[in-house]
Design a protein around this motif. Sequence first.
Motif, short mmCIF file in Angstrom:
data_model
loop_
_atom_site.label_atom_id
_atom_site.label_comp_id
_atom_site.label_asym_id
_atom_site.label_seq_id
_atom_site.Cartn_x
_atom_site.Cartn_y
_atom_site.Cartn_z
N PRO A 58 0.71 -1.05 0.10
CA PRO A 58 0.02 -0.02 0.02
C PRO A 58 0.97 1.40 0.06
CG PRO A 58 -0.05 -0.98 2.30
CD PRO A 58 0.84 -2.00 1.09
N SER A 59 0.38 2.40 -0.59
CA SER A 59 1.19 3.60 -0.70
C SER A 59 1.43 4.12 0.90
CB SER A 59 0.44 4.77 -1.48
OG SER A 59 -0.93 4.92 -1.21
N SER A 60 0.41 3.51 1.84
CA SER A 60 0.60 4.11 3.07
C SER A 60 1.84 3.53 3.83
CB SER A 60 -0.75 3.76 3.94
OG SER A 60 -0.84 2.41 4.00
N PRO A 85 4.99 0.85 -4.47
CA PRO A 85 4.70 1.97 -4.46
C PRO A 85 5.46 3.01 -5.08
CG PRO A 85 4.94 1.47 -2.38
CD PRO A 85 4.94 0.15 -3.02
#
Length: 147
Positions: free
Chosen positions: A18-20, A42
């Motif tokens: 995830p980009s998080s 990402p």
Amino acid sequence: MERLSFLDLSGTALKELPSSIDNLIGLDYLRLNNCENLVCLPDNLYKLKSLERFDLKGCSRLEIFPEILETMEMLRELDLSGTALKELPSSIDNLIGLRSLTLNNFEKLFTAIGGRPVKQKHLHGLSSLKKLDLTESNLEDLPTTIK
């Protein structure tokens, strides 16, 4: 999770990170070995400023490594062995602290860095690089290991 320093997701069915992931500001070791379904990383990996070691060994479906849009001083070791990468990003020289780059066992012909043919001179921006390991990779222009 600011204090998390080590994350091992090896062998999981993960398809993408995830980009998080950039919220893990204290992360210094990220291991994704043998994540055979991983196809995407990402674009914001460069924001992991504490990252010292990144292992992607055996991620056999990973074809693209994202551009490194800012310098990463802390990343010392990068293992891309057994991935499906066809080229490294042209911004690879933003990994200014990189000491060890491992590209073993490439099934696909690894022929380019940012679309340019691989030659030693293309790695000149990696001035901290002490070890380049290309064991069992199908290359003609570079020695198997530079230490």
